[in-house]
Design a protein around this motif. Structure first.
Motif, PDB file in Angstrom:
ATOM      1  N   PHE A 106     -33.625 -22.770 -25.649  1.00 52.30           N
ATOM      2  CA  PHE A 106     -33.627 -23.788 -25.249  1.00 52.30           C
ATOM      3  C   PHE A 106     -33.156 -25.664 -25.351  1.00 52.30           C
ATOM      4  CE2 PHE A 106     -36.647 -21.040 -23.630  1.00 52.30           C
ATOM      5  CZ  PHE A 106     -36.011 -20.385 -21.842  1.00 52.30           C
ATOM      6  N   GLU A 107     -32.925 -25.476 -27.165  1.00 57.32           N
ATOM      7  CA  GLU A 107     -33.099 -26.269 -27.544  1.00 57.32           C
ATOM      8  C   GLU A 107     -31.092 -26.275 -28.049  1.00 57.32           C
ATOM      9  OE1 GLU A 107     -34.835 -28.367 -28.401  1.00 57.32           O
ATOM     10  OE2 GLU A 107     -36.044 -27.885 -27.642  1.00 57.32           O
ATOM     11  N   GLU A 108     -30.791 -24.872 -28.312  1.00 60.51           N
ATOM     12  CA  GLU A 108     -28.959 -25.013 -28.124  1.00 60.51           C
ATOM     13  C   GLU A 108     -28.940 -25.631 -27.115  1.00 60.51           C
ATOM     14  OE1 GLU A 108     -27.333 -23.565 -30.225  1.00 60.51           O
ATOM     15  OE2 GLU A 108     -28.593 -23.404 -31.974  1.00 60.51           O
ATOM     16  N   MET A 109     -29.279 -24.660 -26.043  1.00 64.78           N
ATOM     17  CA  MET A 109     -29.002 -26.077 -24.136  1.00 64.78           C
ATOM     18  C   MET A 109     -28.708 -27.276 -23.758  1.00 64.78           C
ATOM     19  SD  MET A 109     -30.793 -24.124 -21.515  1.00 64.78           S
ATOM     20  CE  MET A 109     -30.811 -22.349 -22.461  1.00 64.78           C
ATOM     21  N   ARG A 110     -29.853 -28.036 -24.825  1.00 68.39           N
ATOM     22  CA  ARG A 110     -29.944 -28.910 -24.520  1.00 68.39           C
ATOM     23  C   ARG A 110     -29.456 -29.994 -24.013  1.00 68.39           C
ATOM     24  NH1 ARG A 110     -35.414 -30.552 -23.153  1.00 68.39           N
ATOM     25  NH2 ARG A 110     -36.340 -29.088 -24.530  1.00 68.39           N
ATOM     26  N   VAL A 143     -22.441 -21.837 -23.898  1.00 70.37           N
ATOM     27  CA  VAL A 143     -22.133 -20.389 -23.764  1.00 70.37           C
ATOM     28  C   VAL A 143     -22.845 -20.342 -24.909  1.00 70.37           C
ATOM     29  CG1 VAL A 143     -20.674 -20.109 -22.338  1.00 70.37           C
ATOM     30  CG2 VAL A 143     -19.767 -20.417 -24.788  1.00 70.37           C
ATOM     31  N   TRP A 144     -23.224 -18.777 -24.355  1.00 70.66           N
ATOM     32  CA  TRP A 144     -23.668 -18.099 -25.996  1.00 70.66           C
ATOM     33  C   TRP A 144     -24.268 -16.507 -25.409  1.00 70.66           C
ATOM     34  CZ3 TRP A 144     -25.849 -22.178 -23.785  1.00 70.66           C
ATOM     35  CH2 TRP A 144     -27.075 -21.174 -22.254  1.00 70.66           C
ATOM     36  N   PRO A 145     -24.363 -16.369 -26.728  1.00 72.43           N
ATOM     37  CA  PRO A 145     -24.410 -14.246 -26.592  1.00 72.43           C
ATOM     38  C   PRO A 145     -25.602 -13.801 -26.152  1.00 72.43           C
ATOM     39  CG  PRO A 145     -23.479 -14.479 -29.061  1.00 72.43           C
ATOM     40  CD  PRO A 145     -24.214 -15.818 -28.113  1.00 72.43           C
ATOM     41  N   ILE A 157     -19.084 -13.292 -18.339  1.00 72.39           N
ATOM     42  CA  ILE A 157     -20.195 -13.899 -19.559  1.00 72.39           C
ATOM     43  C   ILE A 157     -21.391 -13.232 -17.713  1.00 72.39           C
ATOM     44  CG2 ILE A 157     -20.273 -15.496 -17.513  1.00 72.39           C
ATOM     45  CD1 ILE A 157     -21.342 -16.715 -20.924  1.00 72.39           C
ATOM     46  N   ASP A 158     -22.846 -12.896 -18.940  1.00 71.20           N
ATOM     47  CA  ASP A 158     -24.040 -12.344 -18.550  1.00 71.20           C
ATOM     48  C   ASP A 158     -24.534 -14.148 -17.590  1.00 71.20           C
ATOM     49  OD1 ASP A 158     -26.220 -10.120 -17.333  1.00 71.20           O
ATOM     50  OD2 ASP A 158     -27.229 -11.581 -18.419  1.00 71.20           O
ATOM     51  N   MET A 159     -25.479 -13.586 -16.172  1.00 67.38           N
ATOM     52  CA  MET A 159     -26.317 -15.322 -16.013  1.00 67.38           C
ATOM     53  C   MET A 159     -26.911 -15.790 -17.293  1.00 67.38           C
ATOM     54  SD  MET A 159     -26.259 -16.405 -13.231  1.00 67.38           S
ATOM     55  CE  MET A 159     -26.336 -15.205 -12.083  1.00 67.38           C
ATOM     56  N   ALA A 160     -27.270 -15.079 -17.703  1.00 66.37           N
ATOM     57  CA  ALA A 160     -28.001 -15.473 -19.207  1.00 66.37           C
ATOM     58  C   ALA A 160     -27.496 -16.096 -20.127  1.00 66.37           C
ATOM     59  CB  ALA A 160     -29.232 -14.495 -19.536  1.00 66.37           C
ATOM     60  N   ALA A 189     -25.698 -21.309 -30.261  1.00 65.08           N
ATOM     61  CA  ALA A 189     -26.266 -20.643 -31.355  1.00 65.08           C
ATOM     62  C   ALA A 189     -25.231 -19.841 -32.284  1.00 65.08           C
ATOM     63  CB  ALA A 189     -26.160 -19.211 -30.075  1.00 65.08           C
ATOM     64  N   ASP A 190     -24.921 -20.396 -33.144  1.00 62.88           N
ATOM     65  CA  ASP A 190     -23.877 -20.899 -34.326  1.00 62.88           C
ATOM     66  C   ASP A 190     -22.842 -20.464 -33.672  1.00 62.88           C
ATOM     67  OD1 ASP A 190     -23.656 -21.184 -37.055  1.00 62.88           O
ATOM     68  OD2 ASP A 190     -24.698 -19.929 -37.622  1.00 62.88           O
ATOM     69  N   LYS A 191     -22.260 -21.158 -32.771  1.00 65.30           N
ATOM     70  CA  LYS A 191     -20.488 -20.342 -32.115  1.00 65.30           C
ATOM     71  C   LYS A 191     -20.410 -18.969 -32.421  1.00 65.30           C
ATOM     72  CE  LYS A 191     -18.319 -23.724 -35.662  1.00 65.30           C
ATOM     73  NZ  LYS A 191     -17.446 -23.791 -36.745  1.00 65.30           N
ATOM     74  N   CYS A 192     -21.368 -18.686 -31.512  1.00 61.20           N
ATOM     75  CA  CYS A 192     -22.294 -17.372 -30.602  1.00 61.20           C
ATOM     76  C   CYS A 192     -22.090 -16.338 -31.888  1.00 61.20           C
ATOM     77  CB  CYS A 192     -20.649 -17.745 -29.725  1.00 61.20           C
ATOM     78  SG  CYS A 192     -20.356 -17.818 -28.289  1.00 61.20           S
ATOM     79  N   THR A 193     -22.508 -16.272 -32.923  1.00 55.78           N
ATOM     80  CA  THR A 193     -22.804 -15.243 -33.718  1.00 55.78           C
ATOM     81  C   THR A 193     -24.217 -15.058 -33.978  1.00 55.78           C
ATOM     82  OG1 THR A 193     -23.503 -17.227 -36.122  1.00 55.78           O
ATOM     83  CG2 THR A 193     -20.755 -16.695 -35.360  1.00 55.78           C
ATOM     84  N   LYS A 194     -25.731 -15.788 -33.507  1.00 57.16           N
ATOM     85  CA  LYS A 194     -26.986 -15.675 -32.993  1.00 57.16           C
ATOM     86  C   LYS A 194     -27.489 -15.068 -32.054  1.00 57.16           C
ATOM     87  CE  LYS A 194     -29.594 -18.087 -35.524  1.00 57.16           C
ATOM     88  NZ  LYS A 194     -29.782 -19.790 -36.060  1.00 57.16           N
ATOM     89  N   ILE A 195     -28.233 -14.355 -32.124  1.00 54.12           N
ATOM     90  CA  ILE A 195     -28.827 -13.672 -30.365  1.00 54.12           C
ATOM     91  C   ILE A 195     -30.033 -13.816 -30.196  1.00 54.12           C
ATOM     92  CG2 ILE A 195     -29.920 -11.488 -29.359  1.00 54.12           C
ATOM     93  CD1 ILE A 195     -27.006 -11.460 -29.945  1.00 54.12           C
TER      94      ILE A 195
END
Length: 341
Positions: free
Chosen positions: A208-212, A219-221, A255-258, A303-309
């Protein structure tokens, strides 16, 4: 001489007698007066004690009445944390529907959201009315929320035996959340992010802090989705260049809804951006992003350039209370149906 002496003695005797009588009378009067004073003081103290006891009983009744009113009001006005005006608000739209696992999944999601500052949970039931179970659940929530409901028509609703991918899910519920946002918020004053969070997913607070601070679409994985360990945007520095997916990678936004969040302002700028029941399987996300006039260049990898779940597309196993009927047959009754689970 003797007579004088007798007279003198008699005189002394009379004086002493009078003195004794006067002293006794004075003692009796004084003693009685003190008793009266003490009795009056006791009466005053008793009256004061009675008054305080009466006030105490009245106070107890007022507290009881207040608690009863508070209990009734909490369904509509729960305790809520104050918003930090320096942070954008995350508007979380969550479709939900009645099932045996519903309260367990809402509880899990709630305890994650409880740790997220400046969040407004828009919980939308797939129902023609607001159910008591969800109202009771929200009554104890300590975050800002809005409770809505809209029923999915039977012709487009998944049956219990259908695979979850057969028909779109949560379409009208997400649209109800968007309707509330557009009707209740001021596009010139309110700043924030919109995220579509299913109630059966698992979320890291960090997400949530990533998207704020999303400018357009972040976007993220997402893990455990699409038959893969995870699906993810493919990033080159600060840009999204492709998609690491298996199912229909040629979709505009596979992409997934989440896996994405949208700046609140975009939904005001594009009032015709809605979800639809008339889209191909897997195209719900692509449809809404295209209606928001988003391009690949607008996507912001997080998320660290889409590298973190930070989010997992988990699903709770459907619970089958198969022994209820057996217990009823064996003992004459099953578990108490009035106990909410």
């Amino acid at each position: 001489m003797v007579m004088f002496t007798l007279r003198k003695l008699l005189y002394v005797y009379c004086c002493v007698s009078v003195f004794i009588i006067l002293w006794l009378l004075n003692y009796h009067v004084t003693d009685k007066g003190e008793d009266d004073v003490l009795e009056e003081r006791l009466d005053v103290l008793q009256k004061r004690l009675d008054d305080k006891h009466k006030l105490l009983e009245e106070s107890k009744q007022k507290v009881k009445d207040y608690e009863e009113k508070l209990h009734k009001c909490r369904i509509f006005k729960p305790f809520q944390k104050s918003f930090n005006t320096s942070l954008p608000i995350i508007y979380l739209i969550t479709p939900t529907y009645d099932r045996i696992e519903q309260k367990a999944e809402l509880t899990r999601l709630y305890y994650t959201l409880l740790h997220v500052p400046n969040i407004h949970w828009i919980l939308v039931e797939d129902s023609d009315r607001k159910t008591e179970k969800v109202q009771h659940f929200l009554a104890n929530c300590k975050i800002h929320y809005t409770h809505l409901n809209v029923a999915t028509p039977q012709q487009v609703k998944l049956k219990s035996s259908d695979p979850n991918w057969l028909k779109p899910r949560g379409v009208l519920q997400r649209n109800a959340g968007l309707t509330w946002i557009r009707a209740s918020l001021d596009p010139h004053k309110d700043k924030g992010v919109v995220y579509f969070a299913d109630d059966d997913n698992t979320y890291s607070v960090e997400l949530f802090e990533e998207m704020r601070l999303t400018k357009k679409v972040s976007v993220w994985p997402v893990a455990m989705v699409g038959g893969l360990r995870f699906e993810s945007p493919i990033c080159d520095k600060n840009s999204v260049t492709g998609w690491g997916v298996y199912y229909r990678p040629t979709r505009p936004f596979p992409i997934d809804m989440a896996g994405f969040a949208v700046n609140l302002q975009l939904f005001f700028d594009h009032p015709n951006a809605w979800f639809s029941n008339n889209v191909q399987r897997g195209y719900q996300e692509s449809t809404i992003l295209k209606l928001l006039d988003i391009t690949m260049a607008d996507l912001e990898p997080r998320a660290d350039k889409c590298t973190k779940i930070l989010v997992w597309h988990t699903r709770t196993e459907k619970y089958n209370p198969k022994n209820e009927a057996k217990l009823k047959q064996k003992s004459g009754k099953g578990t108490d149906p009035n106990v909410e689970i």
